[in-house]
Design an enzyme around this catalytic site. Structure first.
Site, PDB file in Angstrom:
ATOM      1  N   ARG A   1      39.477  -0.707  45.272  1.00 40.48           N
ATOM      2  CA  ARG A   1      38.645  -0.796  44.763  1.00 40.48           C
ATOM      3  C   ARG A   1      37.721  -1.582  44.658  1.00 40.48           C
ATOM      4  O   ARG A   1      36.577  -1.973  44.537  1.00 40.48           O
ATOM      5  CB  ARG A   1      38.850  -0.216  43.442  1.00 40.48           C
ATOM      6  CG  ARG A   1      39.274   0.885  42.816  1.00 40.48           C
ATOM      7  CD  ARG A   1      39.827   0.755  41.342  1.00 40.48           C
ATOM      8  NE  ARG A   1      40.840   2.050  41.319  1.00 40.48           N
ATOM      9  CZ  ARG A   1      40.651   3.066  39.969  1.00 40.48           C
ATOM     10  NH1 ARG A   1      39.879   2.564  39.146  1.00 40.48           N
ATOM     11  NH2 ARG A   1      41.115   4.197  40.172  1.00 40.48           N
TER      12      ARG A   1
ATOM     13  N   GLU B   1      32.754   9.558  42.527  1.00 45.83           N
ATOM     14  CA  GLU B   1      32.300   9.367  41.194  1.00 45.83           C
ATOM     15  C   GLU B   1      31.985   7.667  41.228  1.00 45.83           C
ATOM     16  O   GLU B   1      32.349   6.619  42.114  1.00 45.83           O
ATOM     17  CB  GLU B   1      33.993   8.862  40.450  1.00 45.83           C
ATOM     18  CG  GLU B   1      33.243   8.693  38.869  1.00 45.83           C
ATOM     19  CD  GLU B   1      34.360   8.706  37.750  1.00 45.83           C
ATOM     20  OE1 GLU B   1      35.538   7.672  38.441  1.00 45.83           O
ATOM     21  OE2 GLU B   1      34.589   9.868  36.934  1.00 45.83           O
TER      22      GLU B   1
HETATM   23  C1  B12 Z   1      41.098   1.797  28.630  1.00 48.41           C
HETATM   24  C2  B12 Z   1      42.162   1.923  29.909  1.00 48.41           C
HETATM   25  C3  B12 Z   1      41.649   1.286  31.047  1.00 48.41           C
HETATM   26  C4  B12 Z   1      40.063   1.641  31.227  1.00 48.41           C
HETATM   27  C5  B12 Z   1      40.118   0.055  30.518  1.00 48.41           C
HETATM   28  C6  B12 Z   1      39.025  -0.686  30.566  1.00 48.41           C
HETATM   29  C7  B12 Z   1      38.223  -2.370  30.283  1.00 48.41           C
HETATM   30  N1  B12 Z   1      38.184  -2.529  31.185  1.00 48.41           N
HETATM   31  O1  B12 Z   1      39.423  -2.755  29.954  1.00 48.41           O
HETATM   32  C8  B12 Z   1      39.556   1.690  31.746  1.00 48.41           C
HETATM   33  C9  B12 Z   1      38.618   3.331  32.157  1.00 48.41           C
HETATM   34  C10 B12 Z   1      38.899   1.097  32.878  1.00 48.41           C
HETATM   35  C11 B12 Z   1      40.489   1.343  33.064  1.00 48.41           C
HETATM   36  C12 B12 Z   1      41.084   1.458  34.042  1.00 48.41           C
HETATM   37  C13 B12 Z   1      42.325   1.748  34.877  1.00 48.41           C
HETATM   38  N2  B12 Z   1      43.465   2.244  34.451  1.00 48.41           N
HETATM   39 CO1  B12 Z   1      43.735   1.864  32.208  1.00 48.41          CO
HETATM   40  N3  B12 Z   1      43.932   2.355  30.795  1.00 48.41           N
HETATM   41  C14 B12 Z   1      43.510   2.310  29.470  1.00 48.41           C
HETATM   42  C15 B12 Z   1      44.502   2.856  28.596  1.00 48.41           C
HETATM   43  C16 B12 Z   1      44.131   4.040  27.892  1.00 48.41           C
HETATM   44  C17 B12 Z   1      44.215   1.989  27.662  1.00 48.41           C
HETATM   45  C18 B12 Z   1      44.539   0.639  27.932  1.00 48.41           C
HETATM   46  C19 B12 Z   1      44.173  -0.645  26.539  1.00 48.41           C
HETATM   47  O2  B12 Z   1      42.789  -0.860  26.054  1.00 48.41           O
HETATM   48  N4  B12 Z   1      45.030  -0.261  25.560  1.00 48.41           N
HETATM   49  C20 B12 Z   1      44.870  -0.854  24.654  1.00 48.41           C
HETATM   50  C21 B12 Z   1      45.393  -2.864  24.694  1.00 48.41           C
HETATM   51  C22 B12 Z   1      45.266  -3.333  23.226  1.00 48.41           C
HETATM   52  O3  B12 Z   1      46.655  -2.140  24.738  1.00 48.41           O
HETATM   53  P1  B12 Z   1      47.290  -2.274  26.262  1.00 48.41           P
HETATM   54  O4  B12 Z   1      46.434  -2.843  27.140  1.00 48.41           O
HETATM   55  O5  B12 Z   1      47.867  -1.069  26.585  1.00 48.41           O
HETATM   56  O6  B12 Z   1      48.203  -4.258  26.276  1.00 48.41           O
HETATM   57  C23 B12 Z   1      49.398  -3.561  25.504  1.00 48.41           C
HETATM   58  C24 B12 Z   1      50.687  -3.953  26.214  1.00 48.41           C
HETATM   59  O7  B12 Z   1      50.850  -3.490  27.303  1.00 48.41           O
HETATM   60  C25 B12 Z   1      50.180  -5.498  25.898  1.00 48.41           C
HETATM   61  N5  B12 Z   1      50.160  -6.501  26.797  1.00 48.41           N
HETATM   62  C26 B12 Z   1      49.226  -6.159  27.107  1.00 48.41           C
HETATM   63  N6  B12 Z   1      48.710  -7.452  27.973  1.00 48.41           N
HETATM   64  C27 B12 Z   1      49.521  -7.879  27.709  1.00 48.41           C
HETATM   65  C28 B12 Z   1      49.699  -9.324  28.259  1.00 48.41           C
HETATM   66  C29 B12 Z   1      50.928 -10.184  27.307  1.00 48.41           C
HETATM   67  C30 B12 Z   1      50.909 -12.328  27.578  1.00 48.41           C
HETATM   68  C31 B12 Z   1      51.687  -9.938  26.438  1.00 48.41           C
HETATM   69  C32 B12 Z   1      52.946 -10.640  25.374  1.00 48.41           C
HETATM   70  C33 B12 Z   1      51.587  -8.447  26.067  1.00 48.41           C
HETATM   71  C34 B12 Z   1      49.855  -7.685  26.935  1.00 48.41           C
HETATM   72  O8  B12 Z   1      50.203  -5.984  24.130  1.00 48.41           O
HETATM   73  C35 B12 Z   1      48.977  -4.657  24.112  1.00 48.41           C
HETATM   74  C36 B12 Z   1      49.068  -3.994  22.720  1.00 48.41           C
HETATM   75  O9  B12 Z   1      50.401  -3.588  22.873  1.00 48.41           O
HETATM   76  C37 B12 Z   1      45.836   2.765  29.397  1.00 48.41           C
HETATM   77  C38 B12 Z   1      47.284   3.802  28.827  1.00 48.41           C
HETATM   78  C39 B12 Z   1      47.023   3.776  26.949  1.00 48.41           C
HETATM   79  N7  B12 Z   1      47.675   2.469  27.120  1.00 48.41           N
HETATM   80  O10 B12 Z   1      47.233   4.860  26.542  1.00 48.41           O
HETATM   81  C40 B12 Z   1      45.336   2.751  30.304  1.00 48.41           C
HETATM   82  C41 B12 Z   1      46.676   2.313  31.684  1.00 48.41           C
HETATM   83  C42 B12 Z   1      46.376   1.045  31.455  1.00 48.41           C
HETATM   84  N8  B12 Z   1      45.351   2.314  33.166  1.00 48.41           N
HETATM   85  C43 B12 Z   1      46.030   2.613  33.938  1.00 48.41           C
HETATM   86  C44 B12 Z   1      45.715   2.035  35.601  1.00 48.41           C
HETATM   87  C45 B12 Z   1      46.556   2.658  36.722  1.00 48.41           C
HETATM   88  C46 B12 Z   1      44.229   2.919  35.698  1.00 48.41           C
HETATM   89  C47 B12 Z   1      43.530   2.371  36.608  1.00 48.41           C
HETATM   90  C48 B12 Z   1      44.237   1.779  37.997  1.00 48.41           C
HETATM   91  C49 B12 Z   1      42.774   3.772  37.493  1.00 48.41           C
HETATM   92  C50 B12 Z   1      43.798   4.687  37.886  1.00 48.41           C
HETATM   93  N9  B12 Z   1      44.629   4.496  38.770  1.00 48.41           N
HETATM   94  O11 B12 Z   1      44.617   5.833  37.223  1.00 48.41           O
HETATM   95  C51 B12 Z   1      42.333   1.335  36.547  1.00 48.41           C
HETATM   96  C52 B12 Z   1      42.067  -0.122  36.831  1.00 48.41           C
HETATM   97  C53 B12 Z   1      41.001  -0.595  38.065  1.00 48.41           C
HETATM   98  C54 B12 Z   1      41.605  -2.138  38.059  1.00 48.41           C
HETATM   99  N10 B12 Z   1      41.261  -2.427  38.942  1.00 48.41           N
HETATM  100  O12 B12 Z   1      42.560  -2.538  37.739  1.00 48.41           O
HETATM  101  C55 B12 Z   1      47.616   3.218  33.938  1.00 48.41           C
HETATM  102  C56 B12 Z   1      48.796   1.850  34.281  1.00 48.41           C
HETATM  103  C57 B12 Z   1      49.493   2.966  35.126  1.00 48.41           C
HETATM  104  C58 B12 Z   1      50.821   1.776  35.351  1.00 48.41           C
HETATM  105  N11 B12 Z   1      50.835   0.963  35.422  1.00 48.41           N
HETATM  106  O13 B12 Z   1      51.890   2.807  35.982  1.00 48.41           O
HETATM  107  C59 B12 Z   1      47.729   3.216  32.316  1.00 48.41           C
HETATM  108  C60 B12 Z   1      49.225   2.723  31.631  1.00 48.41           C
HETATM  109  C61 B12 Z   1      47.199   4.650  32.521  1.00 48.41           C
HETATM  110  C62 B12 Z   1      48.496   5.538  32.856  1.00 48.41           C
HETATM  111  N12 B12 Z   1      49.153   6.559  32.439  1.00 48.41           N
HETATM  112  O14 B12 Z   1      48.261   5.944  33.942  1.00 48.41           O
HETATM  113  N13 B12 Z   1      41.850   2.297  32.243  1.00 48.41           N
END
Ligand code: B12
Ligand code: B12
Lengths: 148, 466, 466, 148
Positions: free
Chosen positions: C89, C156
């Site tokens: 990407r 897309e």
């Molecule tokens: C919103 C989202 C997106 C948005 C992001 C928008 C943006 N610019 O922020 C969009 C639609 C653009 C997106 C894109 C992609 N996403 Co996305 N996305 C999500 C989603 C639905 C929610 C993430 C989110 O914002 N959560 C809210 C925040 C507050 O929480 P969080 O990010 O989950 O983080 C938590 C913990 O991980 C932790 N945490 C996070 N960071 C850190 C850092 C530290 C230091 C610490 C201690 C903790 C910590 O704390 C948070 C709170 O508990 C998740 C799935 C889900 N969780 O339901 C997938 C997900 C994270 N995405 C995923 C993927 C793969 C992608 C893509 C690569 C597309 C794809 N192949 O499917 C692209 C990314 C492109 C890129 N270059 O990275 C995957 C990761 C897969 C994996 N690891 O196996 C997930 C899990 C979805 C899935 N089930 O496939 N995504």
């Protein structure tokens, strides 16, 4: 079939089986085609079929439905009834012929082994099958096993 | 009843020879540390969700345990089922035992009597949900005794509903008496502090059963059960497939309970997911499964008995059963609060159903001896069911789906309906393209109605369109 | 564009060194004997059903083929996806290739450019559904060329929607120009008789995106695409979780298309199932999946992009993906015709959405050069998105869920909204228990809104209730 | 922590990863706790983290989020940056640390092998972890690997 000749079949559902709907419909349909149907209904052991055969030696066939999967156990006495000469006409079986939703063709073989002549899927096959069985019979004057 | 209750086991039953006294079984159930089925139903109703229960039964003991455990592990149903094989239902214990010994997979259910109550307890202890026995026995006394000894707190059936669809030649007087014995023991158990949930099999012959027939027979069985001391009654109703009709029928159950039953009896509405000819294609079958679950929710049912996408083919495998349970449970989603039935039409339909039931049951209940009155009414066709398996019902009534798919009476046979009801039914059928009871078209019309869902999903053509 | 269209392959790409001429690819697509994505969408809309499409992409070629085949075999989606890995990407082709060679399972998508167009064709030929490339590339030109050469008929992205959520430091002028090139080739292909479906990524940053932001940006991208010759545009919208808002937003898409696009362009509404924080428990995730699909149906979407019950955990396995597709498809059931949204509230909400979109896009469209006007508006905050990944959007706007869960503006930042819109938003938020933008409570409020579904399903407590 | 002392951390999301939401929230939260946060945002290669460390030698930690599953490839240059003495403070990583929905603990080990000091699940663990790292540092005046 011409309306003058009298054709009779014995119909019923296997001994442990109370599924009535197909039995009702098949009886209706055969009567509609001009057959006399001695319908023994649901839950009919081999013994009852044998008695009906004795009462109706002119019967063209015994037609047994089984839906509940128990046909093998329910027809367990069929070889004996056959051997004893109590059921001499062809035996036709149809329905759902084993337990479970994936079917093993060996379960049909087991039925042939029990002395079932013909296994049909669709009640619509009954008329052609009965016609064929009758012509075979008139030709050979004896019962022939017919593959399904 | 005590005599029957401790009937010596039949030959060949490994564990049933001496059943423990009732009080011991009550203690045993208390010691299990799981809720009774009655409690689960009450909790579900209070929480406003529909409890979910599978159909499931296989011949072998270990296989049965594994099946229940996997269902529980994968889908957490609220109540689990022991479906009993067809031999045991008809007291063909010898045949059940022979199949069990030779080829347990040939059995279409779990032969609990042959296995005996110790194995029943073993099963009970291996799962956390309470169990129900689902069967189809005109005379279930032995099975019931083994069930109670196994610690099982829910038992399906009734003197009418487990006779007419399930056997050919058992007189109603016999089956009613046998079920009276079962219900009497339930009363005794209630005295000992254990409430058995007694589900009545309103599904009957399952195919095109008019709601007022199903409910009328359940009312009669419920009245008998309550008189014998039963305290928790589940009235099951088979989904017809028409939303308004089904929701109205389910909501009629508490109304009828208030009218015909004493207040101390807890009554639950239960929906049996569509019990007729199921569509064959998986997606279509699943549409129907979800729809049924939604109907249960809208109708305020306490419980739903699920089907699987393999219904049209045979007894389902575990995976399909799990999938059916999970899918049905989606209809409990808090996100679906916005889904509503047409309340006005439901109210109207409900009023008609209650009236029809009254027409059917009240003459019977007015007679001095209800059991005798029931047997007589069936003999005369004043009580009747379609597609009876038994000689002891006339099957004179002819059901027909109206233009919208609701099940109506094309012929009301000898049912004691008033003119108003009769007229209402024939009015409703006017749009249904019915040419009246001409034999040929009657059969194709009936076949189309039986194949309603396969036709709706275009798996089949309508016969009358050819 | 011809220069870029046939860019020499990058180092290490096994098959992309010389891409075939466009006309050859058009012929190839004709020879495949499968419908284009545009045709599938049209057919779905005509049939009144929602086409279903998974997200799916794995690194290895054989693994990708196997994945698609199994999805097709088990769930028959209408359109299949190649999700591209994050390295590709961002044109980090070297990193993509290294992971591909060392540990393809470490890739979060299929690196199509590294695999090359011959493998793309191999994939295309191994399934019967048409394919879409789903990615997130600010500059997708190389990827697009390989996609077209692979015979893939849906692509897309957009100059805004695949920049701001997907990269940090790509100026909008650059991404808009790159996507202009992509759209121009789509125009050329249309001239050669091949309609490419160009889906715009209205989902943006996915979390708490107000509908008018999503739709406004799609309108701008759609206007640019149509001018460049694109003939089939899918406008995707991310489910907010509020039924009326989502149905209204989906139904606004054809309304906006009639207002802002020339008549020759075919426009489809597409729903992306909830794109924010998913519930973790399987049943809850499944409730949300089904609900999303029902929303798509009620909103008249041509297509739905599904999620799985593993969403909260990571890229799903095939089985979970199949289950998600099957479950979503149940919302297409003919038995659910009775399920309705509140039409009055939808109409009201729709009117507000259309007004907000007009406020946002009309100043930009009034400027002489739309691309420049877009970049300037983002720099000034007159266009904006929440949670931008990019420096080139200000993320000044603050979204907030109202008491019912609909997404409103707590702060409209520098958006050119009239007083009426502003007042409407603050009125709507009155019941939401918002204490205004105080920093601490703002963060907990925001976190609660982000965790809306896990909280609704009681997987989490509300932060502000502590 | 007392409001007089100045504490700075470097925050960012890994190179191929554009997930911004957690990054926004963590930056907000740490600032709310009194930290200075040098937030490099999404899509930050190791090189940019190294440059930020050079600009802010007082940084207590580099905090890297990764959600998209690519953390290992994205931190590939971390050992080199460490060896070159360009990143000397502890490196903390959090997020979704492998591709797929079933997690293998070996993927976390692989991160430690790359020179990550601490892997955290929940952003709420950051403050206690930073406090502990600082007291370790003042005690030992050298970086200690900390088990997760
Ligand atoms: C919103 C989202 C997106 C948005 C992001 C928008 C943006 N610019 O922020 C969009 C639609 C653009 C997106 C894109 C992609 N996403 Co996305 N996305 C999500 C989603 C639905 C929610 C993430 C989110 O914002 N959560 C809210 C925040 C507050 O929480 P969080 O990010 O989950 O983080 C938590 C913990 O991980 C932790 N945490 C996070 N960071 C850190 C850092 C530290 C230091 C610490 C201690 C903790 C910590 O704390 C948070 C709170 O508990 C998740 C799935 C889900 N969780 O339901 C997938 C997900 C994270 N995405 C995923 C993927 C793969 C992608 C893509 C690569 C597309 C794809 N192949 O499917 C692209 C990314 C492109 C890129 N270059 O990275 C995957 C990761 C897969 C994996 N690891 O196996 C997930 C899990 C979805 C899935 N089930 O496939 N995504
Ligand atoms: C209605 C029904 C019932 C009703 C029957 C009421 C009554 N008295 O008739 C009730 C609810 C009582 C019932 C009970 C049981 N049922 Co039931 N029942 C059905 C159901 C839903 C429809 C059957 C039906 O009426 N179809 C309409 C008629 C017209 O078609 P049909 O019976 O399917 O028959 C067709 C063909 O088989 C064929 N055919 C039938 N008979 C014959 C005979 C001949 C000679 C020929 C040529 C063709 C033929 O022609 C028909 C038209 O195509 C089916 C599942 C389904 N199909 O959807 C299960 C089903 C048949 N039942 C089944 C079972 C197991 C039972 C029970 C044993 C309970 C249990 N363990 O689950 C009990 C039976 C108790 C007993 N003693 O037999 C299983 C059989 C399983 C198997 N073989 O693996 C089925 C398939 C359900 C399932 N998936 O588990 N059942």
């Amino acid at each position: 079939m011409s309306h003058s000749e009298r054709r009779l079949v014995i119909l019923g559902v296997a001994a442990s089986d109370s599924h009535a709907v197909a039995n009702h419909l098949i009886a209706h349909a055969l009567r509609g085609l001009g057959f006399e149907v001695e319908n023994l209904g649901t839950c009919t052991p081999v013994e009852e079929f044998a008695q009906a055969c004795e009462q109706h030696p002119e019967a063209e066939a015994v037609i047994i439905g089984s839906l509940n999967g128990h046909v093998h156990e329910d027809l367990r006495d069929l070889p004996a009834a056959r051997e004893a000469g109590r059921i001499t006409c062809p035996v036709i079986v149809g329905g759902n012929l084993s337990v479970g939703s994936r079917k093993d063709p060996r379960d049909l073989e087991r039925l042939h082994d029990l002395g079932v002549d013909l296994i049909l899927e669709d009640p619509a096959q009954l008329l052609p099958a009965l016609d064929e069985l009758r012509s075979d019979r008139t030709a050979d004057r004896q019962r022939l096993p017919v593959a399904s | 009843m005590t005599k029957i209750s401790y009937l010596p086991g039949h030959s060949g039953s490994p564990g049933a020879d001496t059943l423990p006294p009732l009080a011991e079984s009550v203690d045993y159930i208390g010691s299990l540390g799981k809720p009774t089925a009655a409690r689960v139903l009450m909790d579900a109703r209070d929480a406003g969700r529909v409890a979910i229960q599978p159909r499931c039964g296989v011949g072998g003991h270990e296989e049965m345990k594994a099946l229940l455990r996997e269902l529980e592990d994968q889908a957490q149903p609220d109540i689990l089922t022991l479906t009993i094989d067809s031999h045991t239902r008809l007291k063909r214990f010898e045949q059940a035992l022979r199949s069990l010994n030779r080829a347990p997979a040939d059995l279409n259910g779990y032969p609990l009597v042959s296995h005996g109550y110790l194995r029943g307890r073993d099963i009970n202890e291996s799962v956390t949900a309470p169990l129900e026995i689902r069967h189809g026995s005109p005379d279930a006394r032995i099975l019931f005794d083994v069930a109670v000894a196994s610690g099982i707190t829910s038992f399906e059936g009734g003197g009418i509903s487990y006779n007419l669809p399930y056997s050919k030649a058992v007189p109603l007087a016999e089956s009613l008496a046998a079920w009276h014995d079962v219900d009497t023991v339930c009363g005794e158990l209630a005295g000992l502090g254990l409430i058995i949930d007694r589900e009545l099999f309103g599904t009957l012959t399952a195919v095109l059963v008019p709601p007022s027939i199903s409910l009328a027979i359940s009312v009669l069985e419920a009245v008998l059960a309550a008189r014998a001391g039963v305290r928790c009654i589940s009235v099951s109703y088979p989904q017809s497939g028409h939303l308004v009709q089904d929701v109205a029928a389910l909501r009629a159950i508490p109304v009828l309970a208030r009218t015909y039953l004493p207040p101390g009896v807890d009554v639950h509405a239960v929906l049996h997911e569509f019990m007729g000819v199921f569509p064959k294609k998986r997606g279509n079958a699943e549409d129907l499964i979800f729809y049924g679950a939604l109907v249960a929710r809208l109708g305020g049912a306490s419980k739903l008995i699920t089907k699987t996408y393999q219904e049209a083919f045979g007894i389902p495998d575990t995976r399909a059963n799990v999938d059916g349970l999970r899918l049905a449970d989606r209809a409990n989603s808090p996100l679906l609060d916005f889904v509503k039935a047409d309340e006005e039409r439901v109210a109207d339909e409900l009023a008609w159903i209650v009236d029809e039931v009254a027409d059917i049951v009240e003459p019977v209940l007015a007679a001095p001896d209800t059991m005798t009155a029931i047997a007589d009414a069936f003999a005369a066709g004043r009580l009747d069911i379609p597609f009876s398996a038994s000689r002891y019902a006339k099957s004179e009534i002819i059901p027909k789906r109206d233009a919208e798919g609701a099940i109506r009476y094309l012929s009301t046979g000898s049912l004691p309906f008033g003119d108003r009801t009769r007229r209402h039914n024939s009015d409703l059928l006017k749009g249904a393209g019915s040419t009246g009871p001409v034999i040929g078209s009657l059969l194709t019309g009936l076949t189309d109605d039986i194949n309603y869902f396969p036709t709706l999903f275009r798996e089949m053509k309508r016969e009358d369109s050819e």
